[in-house]
Design a protein around this motif. Structure first.
Motif, PDB file in Angstrom:
ATOM      1  N   ARG A  27      10.047 -21.368   8.473  1.00  0.00           N
ATOM      2  CA  ARG A  27       8.613 -21.335   9.135  1.00  0.00           C
ATOM      3  C   ARG A  27       8.758 -20.801  10.374  1.00  0.00           C
ATOM      4  O   ARG A  27       7.883 -20.051  10.861  1.00  0.00           O
ATOM      5  CB  ARG A  27       8.132 -22.713   9.216  1.00  0.00           C
ATOM      6  CG  ARG A  27       7.797 -23.501   8.076  1.00  0.00           C
ATOM      7  CD  ARG A  27       7.105 -24.843   8.161  1.00  0.00           C
ATOM      8  NE  ARG A  27       6.941 -25.494   6.872  1.00  0.00           N
ATOM      9  CZ  ARG A  27       6.874 -26.904   6.625  1.00  0.00           C
ATOM     10  NH1 ARG A  27       7.038 -27.460   7.447  1.00  0.00           N
ATOM     11  NH2 ARG A  27       6.341 -27.029   5.443  1.00  0.00           N
ATOM     12  N   GLN A  28       9.632 -21.067  11.257  1.00  0.00           N
ATOM     13  CA  GLN A  28       9.830 -20.438  12.594  1.00  0.00           C
ATOM     14  C   GLN A  28       9.831 -18.937  12.461  1.00  0.00           C
ATOM     15  O   GLN A  28       9.243 -18.060  13.201  1.00  0.00           O
ATOM     16  CB  GLN A  28      11.065 -20.957  13.371  1.00  0.00           C
ATOM     17  CG  GLN A  28      11.191 -20.916  14.619  1.00  0.00           C
ATOM     18  CD  GLN A  28      12.201 -21.821  15.515  1.00  0.00           C
ATOM     19  OE1 GLN A  28      13.252 -21.867  14.711  1.00  0.00           O
ATOM     20  NE2 GLN A  28      11.932 -21.509  16.885  1.00  0.00           N
ATOM     21  N   GLU A  33       7.499 -13.604  12.493  1.00  0.00           N
ATOM     22  CA  GLU A  33       7.388 -12.496  11.832  1.00  0.00           C
ATOM     23  C   GLU A  33       5.585 -12.369  12.031  1.00  0.00           C
ATOM     24  O   GLU A  33       5.001 -11.304  11.921  1.00  0.00           O
ATOM     25  CB  GLU A  33       7.548 -12.511  10.330  1.00  0.00           C
ATOM     26  CG  GLU A  33       9.087 -12.195  10.362  1.00  0.00           C
ATOM     27  CD  GLU A  33       9.591 -12.445   8.790  1.00  0.00           C
ATOM     28  OE1 GLU A  33       8.560 -12.418   7.888  1.00  0.00           O
ATOM     29  OE2 GLU A  33      10.737 -12.484   8.808  1.00  0.00           O
ATOM     30  N   LEU A  34       4.761 -13.517  11.770  1.00  0.00           N
ATOM     31  CA  LEU A  34       3.224 -13.465  11.686  1.00  0.00           C
ATOM     32  C   LEU A  34       2.843 -13.030  13.143  1.00  0.00           C
ATOM     33  O   LEU A  34       2.144 -12.383  13.294  1.00  0.00           O
ATOM     34  CB  LEU A  34       2.958 -15.071  11.248  1.00  0.00           C
ATOM     35  CG  LEU A  34       1.401 -15.088  11.299  1.00  0.00           C
ATOM     36  CD1 LEU A  34       0.746 -14.140  10.342  1.00  0.00           C
ATOM     37  CD2 LEU A  34       1.172 -16.385  10.702  1.00  0.00           C
ATOM     38  N   GLN A  35       3.572 -13.777  14.328  1.00  0.00           N
ATOM     39  CA  GLN A  35       3.042 -13.385  15.487  1.00  0.00           C
ATOM     40  C   GLN A  35       3.439 -11.829  15.632  1.00  0.00           C
ATOM     41  O   GLN A  35       2.634 -11.144  16.228  1.00  0.00           O
ATOM     42  CB  GLN A  35       3.913 -14.192  16.616  1.00  0.00           C
ATOM     43  CG  GLN A  35       3.562 -15.738  16.551  1.00  0.00           C
ATOM     44  CD  GLN A  35       2.015 -16.067  16.708  1.00  0.00           C
ATOM     45  OE1 GLN A  35       1.674 -15.389  17.654  1.00  0.00           O
ATOM     46  NE2 GLN A  35       1.438 -16.869  16.107  1.00  0.00           N
ATOM     47  N   GLU A  36       4.473 -11.255  15.288  1.00  0.00           N
ATOM     48  CA  GLU A  36       4.743  -9.866  15.462  1.00  0.00           C
ATOM     49  C   GLU A  36       3.673  -9.075  14.667  1.00  0.00           C
ATOM     50  O   GLU A  36       3.354  -8.089  15.305  1.00  0.00           O
ATOM     51  CB  GLU A  36       6.277  -9.519  14.847  1.00  0.00           C
ATOM     52  CG  GLU A  36       7.151 -10.179  16.105  1.00  0.00           C
ATOM     53  CD  GLU A  36       8.623  -9.915  15.292  1.00  0.00           C
ATOM     54  OE1 GLU A  36       8.788  -8.778  14.409  1.00  0.00           O
ATOM     55  OE2 GLU A  36       9.539 -10.497  15.542  1.00  0.00           O
ATOM     56  N   ALA A  40       0.981  -6.550  16.362  1.00  0.00           N
ATOM     57  CA  ALA A  40       1.078  -5.243  15.945  1.00  0.00           C
ATOM     58  C   ALA A  40      -0.439  -4.975  15.442  1.00  0.00           C
ATOM     59  O   ALA A  40      -1.129  -3.775  15.844  1.00  0.00           O
ATOM     60  CB  ALA A  40       1.992  -5.062  15.052  1.00  0.00           C
ATOM     61  N   GLU A  41      -1.043  -5.860  14.890  1.00  0.00           N
ATOM     62  CA  GLU A  41      -2.482  -5.510  14.305  1.00  0.00           C
ATOM     63  C   GLU A  41      -3.204  -5.326  15.216  1.00  0.00           C
ATOM     64  O   GLU A  41      -4.273  -4.778  15.462  1.00  0.00           O
ATOM     65  CB  GLU A  41      -2.820  -6.662  13.122  1.00  0.00           C
ATOM     66  CG  GLU A  41      -2.163  -6.542  11.783  1.00  0.00           C
ATOM     67  CD  GLU A  41      -2.480  -5.277  11.163  1.00  0.00           C
ATOM     68  OE1 GLU A  41      -3.597  -4.930  11.122  1.00  0.00           O
ATOM     69  OE2 GLU A  41      -1.401  -4.739  10.602  1.00  0.00           O
ATOM     70  N   ALA A  42      -3.287  -6.414  16.430  1.00  0.00           N
ATOM     71  CA  ALA A  42      -3.935  -6.576  17.591  1.00  0.00           C
ATOM     72  C   ALA A  42      -4.131  -5.108  18.262  1.00  0.00           C
ATOM     73  O   ALA A  42      -4.861  -4.638  18.720  1.00  0.00           O
ATOM     74  CB  ALA A  42      -3.662  -7.681  18.618  1.00  0.00           C
ATOM     75  N   GLU A  43      -2.520  -4.571  18.480  1.00  0.00           N
ATOM     76  CA  GLU A  43      -2.435  -3.169  19.043  1.00  0.00           C
ATOM     77  C   GLU A  43      -3.059  -2.160  18.398  1.00  0.00           C
ATOM     78  O   GLU A  43      -3.592  -1.123  18.864  1.00  0.00           O
ATOM     79  CB  GLU A  43      -0.788  -3.038  19.182  1.00  0.00           C
ATOM     80  CG  GLU A  43      -0.593  -2.111  20.306  1.00  0.00           C
ATOM     81  CD  GLU A  43      -0.606  -2.496  21.660  1.00  0.00           C
ATOM     82  OE1 GLU A  43      -1.342  -1.718  22.330  1.00  0.00           O
ATOM     83  OE2 GLU A  43      -0.671  -3.659  22.075  1.00  0.00           O
TER      84      GLU A  43
END
Length: 131
Positions: A27-28, A33-36, A40-43
């Motif tokens: 989960r962590q 990975e989800l945060q990354e 990346a999507e936000a960027e």
């Protein structure tokens, strides 16, 4: 058999803790990975928005330049129309003057012809009187 049962419970609890730890790690890791991925999507979105903003600015700049060109063309067309109208009026004025001059010249010609005719008649009369 109690000992075996106890041993199975201990193993099961150990396996459960191990599974919970692994699940927490997964989960962590998935969360990281989800945060990354989200970062990346936000960027990407930010870069896309910046590109769209620049394209919009370029489009607006081109639109203003085009509008200025069209306005200048309309001003030039109006100026040329004004010059054409002025030239047409001057041409008309010159034509009227030429017509008036022609009429005057014809009147002078008629008057001269009458005068020549009168002189000729007077000369004929004087010759007859002399004879």
């Amino acid at each position: 058999w109690e000992n075996e049962l106890f041993q199975l419970v201990v193993e099961r609890n150990a396996a459960r803790r191990e599974l919970e730890e692994e699940t927490a790690q997964v989960r962590q890791g998935a969360s990281a990975e989800l945060q990354e991925w989200l970062a990346a999507e936000a960027e990407k979105r930010k870069a896309s928005e910046e590109m769209q903003r620049r394209q919009l600015e370029d489009f607006e700049r081109e639109r203003r330049a085009w509008a200025a060109t069209v306005a200048e063309h309309h001003r030039e067309q109006a100026r040329q129309n004004s010059l054409f109208t002025e030239a047409r009026l001057r041409t008309s004025e010159v034509e009227h003057r030429a017509e008036a001059s022609l009429y005057f010249a014809q009147e002078v010609q008629v008057c001269l012809a009458r005068e020549i005719e009168l002189r000729s008649t007077e000369e004929d009369a004087c010759r007859r009187a002399d004879q």
